[in-house]
Design a protein around this motif. Structure first.
Motif, PDB file in Angstrom:
ATOM      1  N   LYS A 275       0.825  -1.209  -0.033  1.00 23.47           N
ATOM      2  CA  LYS A 275       0.027   0.008   0.053  1.00 23.47           C
ATOM      3  C   LYS A 275       0.957   1.346   0.007  1.00 23.47           C
ATOM      4  O   LYS A 275       1.922   1.390   0.821  1.00 23.47           O
ATOM      5  CB  LYS A 275      -0.831   0.027   1.254  1.00 23.47           C
ATOM      6  CG  LYS A 275      -1.875   1.063   1.178  1.00 23.47           C
ATOM      7  CD  LYS A 275      -2.770   1.114   2.413  1.00 23.47           C
ATOM      8  CE  LYS A 275      -3.754   0.020   2.378  1.00 23.47           C
ATOM      9  NZ  LYS A 275      -4.679  -0.098   3.643  1.00 23.47           N
ATOM     10  N   VAL A 276       0.541   2.227  -1.031  1.00 20.98           N
ATOM     11  CA  VAL A 276       1.545   3.457  -1.006  1.00 20.98           C
ATOM     12  C   VAL A 276       0.527   4.528  -0.898  1.00 20.98           C
ATOM     13  O   VAL A 276      -0.670   4.562  -1.057  1.00 20.98           O
ATOM     14  CB  VAL A 276       2.190   3.416  -2.669  1.00 20.98           C
ATOM     15  CG1 VAL A 276       2.461   4.798  -2.741  1.00 20.98           C
ATOM     16  CG2 VAL A 276       2.677   2.401  -2.826  1.00 20.98           C
ATOM     17  N   PRO A 277       1.102   5.554   0.030  1.00 18.58           N
ATOM     18  CA  PRO A 277       0.226   6.788   0.498  1.00 18.58           C
ATOM     19  C   PRO A 277      -0.151   7.573  -1.008  1.00 18.58           C
ATOM     20  O   PRO A 277       0.928   8.090  -1.594  1.00 18.58           O
ATOM     21  CB  PRO A 277       1.104   7.441   1.132  1.00 18.58           C
ATOM     22  CG  PRO A 277       2.113   6.553   1.858  1.00 18.58           C
ATOM     23  CD  PRO A 277       2.401   5.292   0.635  1.00 18.58           C
ATOM     24  N   ALA A 278      -1.515   7.570  -1.079  1.00 16.11           N
ATOM     25  CA  ALA A 278      -1.818   8.362  -2.348  1.00 16.11           C
ATOM     26  C   ALA A 278      -1.516  10.018  -2.055  1.00 16.11           C
ATOM     27  O   ALA A 278      -1.043  10.575  -3.147  1.00 16.11           O
ATOM     28  CB  ALA A 278      -3.281   8.527  -2.497  1.00 16.11           C
ATOM     29  N   ILE A 282       0.670  12.395  -4.837  1.00 16.24           N
ATOM     30  CA  ILE A 282      -0.359  13.584  -5.241  1.00 16.24           C
ATOM     31  C   ILE A 282       0.935  14.691  -5.150  1.00 16.24           C
ATOM     32  O   ILE A 282       1.069  15.698  -5.927  1.00 16.24           O
ATOM     33  CB  ILE A 282      -1.603  13.777  -4.700  1.00 16.24           C
ATOM     34  CG1 ILE A 282      -2.614  12.709  -5.128  1.00 16.24           C
ATOM     35  CG2 ILE A 282      -2.185  15.312  -5.057  1.00 16.24           C
ATOM     36  CD1 ILE A 282      -3.756  12.624  -4.316  1.00 16.24           C
ATOM     37  N   GLU A 283       1.695  14.645  -3.919  1.00 16.33           N
ATOM     38  CA  GLU A 283       2.243  15.777  -3.582  1.00 16.33           C
ATOM     39  C   GLU A 283       3.619  15.704  -4.519  1.00 16.33           C
ATOM     40  O   GLU A 283       4.077  16.999  -5.102  1.00 16.33           O
ATOM     41  CB  GLU A 283       2.712  15.753  -2.173  1.00 16.33           C
ATOM     42  CG  GLU A 283       3.695  16.780  -1.840  1.00 16.33           C
ATOM     43  CD  GLU A 283       4.145  16.798  -0.259  1.00 16.33           C
ATOM     44  OE1 GLU A 283       4.903  17.391   0.026  1.00 16.33           O
ATOM     45  OE2 GLU A 283       3.426  15.997   0.314  1.00 16.33           O
ATOM     46  N   ARG A 284       4.048  14.647  -4.965  1.00 17.40           N
ATOM     47  CA  ARG A 284       5.197  14.590  -5.794  1.00 17.40           C
ATOM     48  C   ARG A 284       4.636  14.895  -7.089  1.00 17.40           C
ATOM     49  O   ARG A 284       5.613  15.120  -8.091  1.00 17.40           O
ATOM     50  CB  ARG A 284       5.872  13.117  -5.808  1.00 17.40           C
ATOM     51  CG  ARG A 284       6.865  12.879  -4.322  1.00 17.40           C
ATOM     52  CD  ARG A 284       7.883  13.887  -4.464  1.00 17.40           C
ATOM     53  NE  ARG A 284       8.632  14.037  -3.096  1.00 17.40           N
ATOM     54  CZ  ARG A 284       9.879  13.361  -3.075  1.00 17.40           C
ATOM     55  NH1 ARG A 284      10.294  12.643  -4.121  1.00 17.40           N
ATOM     56  NH2 ARG A 284      10.536  13.137  -2.106  1.00 17.40           N
ATOM     57  N   ALA A 285       3.604  14.625  -7.565  1.00 23.31           N
ATOM     58  CA  ALA A 285       3.069  14.957  -8.650  1.00 23.31           C
ATOM     59  C   ALA A 285       3.110  16.544  -8.932  1.00 23.31           C
ATOM     60  O   ALA A 285       2.673  17.036 -10.043  1.00 23.31           O
ATOM     61  CB  ALA A 285       1.933  14.307  -9.392  1.00 23.31           C
ATOM     62  N   GLY A 286       2.990  17.355  -7.897  1.00 25.44           N
ATOM     63  CA  GLY A 286       3.173  18.697  -8.081  1.00 25.44           C
ATOM     64  C   GLY A 286       1.773  19.653  -7.510  1.00 25.44           C
ATOM     65  O   GLY A 286       1.733  20.605  -7.875  1.00 25.44           O
ATOM     66  N   SER A 325      -4.886  11.862 -13.344  1.00 23.90           N
ATOM     67  CA  SER A 325      -4.347  11.606 -14.799  1.00 23.90           C
ATOM     68  C   SER A 325      -2.806  11.978 -14.461  1.00 23.90           C
ATOM     69  O   SER A 325      -1.675  11.350 -14.978  1.00 23.90           O
ATOM     70  CB  SER A 325      -4.644  12.467 -15.630  1.00 23.90           C
ATOM     71  OG  SER A 325      -4.252  12.581 -16.964  1.00 23.90           O
ATOM     72  N   SER A 326      -2.461  12.968 -13.489  1.00 22.66           N
ATOM     73  CA  SER A 326      -1.068  13.344 -13.481  1.00 22.66           C
ATOM     74  C   SER A 326      -0.103  12.042 -12.629  1.00 22.66           C
ATOM     75  O   SER A 326       0.933  11.938 -13.060  1.00 22.66           O
ATOM     76  CB  SER A 326      -1.023  14.626 -12.631  1.00 22.66           C
ATOM     77  OG  SER A 326       0.055  14.908 -12.317  1.00 22.66           O
ATOM     78  N   VAL A 327      -0.991  11.736 -11.791  1.00 18.60           N
ATOM     79  CA  VAL A 327      -0.195  10.447 -10.898  1.00 18.60           C
ATOM     80  C   VAL A 327      -0.009   9.240 -11.647  1.00 18.60           C
ATOM     81  O   VAL A 327       0.995   8.640 -11.781  1.00 18.60           O
ATOM     82  CB  VAL A 327      -1.099  10.319  -9.675  1.00 18.60           C
ATOM     83  CG1 VAL A 327      -0.747   8.804  -9.122  1.00 18.60           C
ATOM     84  CG2 VAL A 327      -1.107  11.142  -8.699  1.00 18.60           C
ATOM     85  N   GLN A 328      -1.177   9.143 -12.508  1.00 23.57           N
ATOM     86  CA  GLN A 328      -0.922   8.035 -13.493  1.00 23.57           C
ATOM     87  C   GLN A 328       0.175   8.080 -14.552  1.00 23.57           C
ATOM     88  O   GLN A 328       0.879   7.213 -14.705  1.00 23.57           O
ATOM     89  CB  GLN A 328      -2.209   7.753 -14.355  1.00 23.57           C
ATOM     90  CG  GLN A 328      -2.366   6.555 -15.277  1.00 23.57           C
ATOM     91  CD  GLN A 328      -2.185   5.122 -14.818  1.00 23.57           C
ATOM     92  OE1 GLN A 328      -3.038   4.883 -13.877  1.00 23.57           O
ATOM     93  NE2 GLN A 328      -1.029   4.455 -15.183  1.00 23.57           N
ATOM     94  N   ILE A 333       0.361   4.846 -11.724  1.00 21.24           N
ATOM     95  CA  ILE A 333      -0.433   4.238 -10.555  1.00 21.24           C
ATOM     96  C   ILE A 333      -1.720   4.916 -10.618  1.00 21.24           C
ATOM     97  O   ILE A 333      -1.906   6.228 -10.892  1.00 21.24           O
ATOM     98  CB  ILE A 333       0.158   4.324  -9.178  1.00 21.24           C
ATOM     99  CG1 ILE A 333       1.434   3.761  -9.073  1.00 21.24           C
ATOM    100  CG2 ILE A 333      -0.813   4.166  -8.011  1.00 21.24           C
ATOM    101  CD1 ILE A 333       2.284   3.990  -7.832  1.00 21.24           C
ATOM    102  N   SER A 334      -2.736   4.264 -10.695  1.00 25.54           N
ATOM    103  CA  SER A 334      -4.075   4.640 -10.698  1.00 25.54           C
ATOM    104  C   SER A 334      -4.766   4.735  -9.214  1.00 25.54           C
ATOM    105  O   SER A 334      -4.449   3.782  -8.325  1.00 25.54           O
ATOM    106  CB  SER A 334      -4.954   3.677 -11.219  1.00 25.54           C
ATOM    107  OG  SER A 334      -6.352   4.031 -11.334  1.00 25.54           O
ATOM    108  N   ILE A 335      -5.239   5.980  -9.110  1.00 24.56           N
ATOM    109  CA  ILE A 335      -5.683   6.142  -7.810  1.00 24.56           C
ATOM    110  C   ILE A 335      -7.222   6.666  -7.873  1.00 24.56           C
ATOM    111  O   ILE A 335      -7.625   7.122  -8.878  1.00 24.56           O
ATOM    112  CB  ILE A 335      -5.069   7.474  -7.409  1.00 24.56           C
ATOM    113  CG1 ILE A 335      -4.949   8.810  -7.916  1.00 24.56           C
ATOM    114  CG2 ILE A 335      -3.443   7.053  -6.610  1.00 24.56           C
ATOM    115  CD1 ILE A 335      -4.663  10.129  -7.263  1.00 24.56           C
TER     116      ILE A 335
END
Length: 342
Positions: A275-278, A282-286, A325-328, A333-335
């Motif tokens: 399990k990875v923290p969403a 999201i933060e790393r995707a800016g 879309s940005s995270v993918q 990874i799909s959130i």
């Protein structure tokens, strides 16, 4: 007898503060009122939306049907044995008030779930969870009324088919039942859960050691963490965590870890998944702190989408889709939303 109203503003009844209306509205305070309400001829085929605290919904348009606000109260010990207390709570009880009720009486199991918004009736639908504990771990049974027949039915743990932020009421039985009460199995002797998140560090800052650890201390630590990271809906419209934490294969996690050495991960027992923290993704995707009009991503917790005042449900939803879309695109990874979009 229930009082059915028309053209009611739903802004006060959803924590996002979205300004939409219900064609019809009714508040239910007693389980016995439901069968009669559901058998009213003029509403038999009317779409129905069941609302508790409105803390896990995003309303994107006026609801052309009947909104049923569940306000059933009551907390009662229904039985106990040497190890457990079985506590029945009405669907309209505010979740955090129930947690505090248990903490004050030494009933263990709910303390990690402190300050989660919403009501008791919505909790099993979502299998709410936080800081290493999920509702299913303290769940015994629930009662629910079938919307079509008005029959009252009891569901045990197996009947509910719990999963991560999932239950049978979000899938096979979606829209078929209204939960009226939930019975919890709480421990007389606590098992402490302190490994998840910053609980241990917060307890240490509070001067609490393993020797003097209590369920109240854990509850206090969880509340401190949540208040430091999550916005109060009374100040900024939001529904808490908007996205689920994704579960990915171990091999994918290791590949990402090689590229991002600070990527957190929580291995899932008896599986090859992590399990990875969403919020981290999201933060790393800016997106942390992003704002477009009155729709935004919270500046302290990227997992939370917010309404700064007059955002519409569609504007919040459009932002959510951009984040997905940005995270993918960046991580593969799909959130998925944790919030129910109506």
């Amino acid at each position: 007898m229930v009082n059915i109203q028309s053209h009611v503003c739903l802004k006060p009844y959803n924590t996002f503060g979205i300004d939409v209306r219900a064609r019809y509205w009714v508040e239910v305070n007693h389980e016995d009122d439901l069968p009669a309400l559901l058998h009213l001829t003029e509403f038999l085929d009317t779409p129905k939306l069941i609302l508790g605290g409105g803390s896990n919904v995003l309303l994107c348009h006026d609801f052309d049907g009947l909104v049923v606000k569940m306000s059933i109260q009551g907390i009662d010990v229904v039985r106990e044995d040497d190890e457990h207390i079985y506590l029945k709570a009405g669907a309209g009880i505010v979740w955090h008030e129930l947690v505090m009720y248990c903490v004050e009486r030494g009933y263990a199991g709910m303390e990690n779930l402190s300050l989660i918004p919403g009501t008791v009736g919505a909790a099993p639908m979502q299998n709410i969870g936080a800081y290493g504990v999920e509702l299913e771990q303290i769940f015994d049974s629930l009662t629910a009324v079938h919307i079509k027949t008005g029959d009252i039915q009891t569901f045990n743990h197996a009947d509910c088919a719990f999963g991560y932020r999932e239950s049978v009421f979000k899938h096979n039985l979606k829209g078929q039942y209204i939960i009226t009460s939930v019975t919890f199995r709480l421990a007389k002797q606590p098992t402490f859960h302190t490994r998840y998140g910053a609980i241990r560090e917060t307890l240490a800052d509070m001067g609490v050691s393993d020797e003097n650890l209590t369920i109240r201390a854990i509850s206090d630590a969880v509340m401190h963490i949540r208040r430091s990271k999550l916005p109060d809906p009374a100040d900024i419209g939001n529904a808490g965590s908007f996205f689920k934490n994704p579960e990915i294969p171990q091999t994918q996690f290791e590949a990402l870890k090689a590229q991002h050495d600070d990527l957190p991960g929580y291995p899932l027992a008896d599986t090859d998944r992590v399990k990875v923290p969403a919020g981290w993704l999201i933060e790393r995707a800016g997106w942390k702190g992003y704002r477009s009009g009155d729709a935004g991503v919270h500046a302290k917790q990227a997992l939370v989408l917010v309404n700064y005042g007059k955002a519409t449900g569609d504007e919040i939803l459009n932002l959510a889709r951009q984040v997905q879309s940005s995270v993918q695109e960046r991580f593969g990874i799909s959130i998925s939303p944790e919030v129910n979009v109506i």
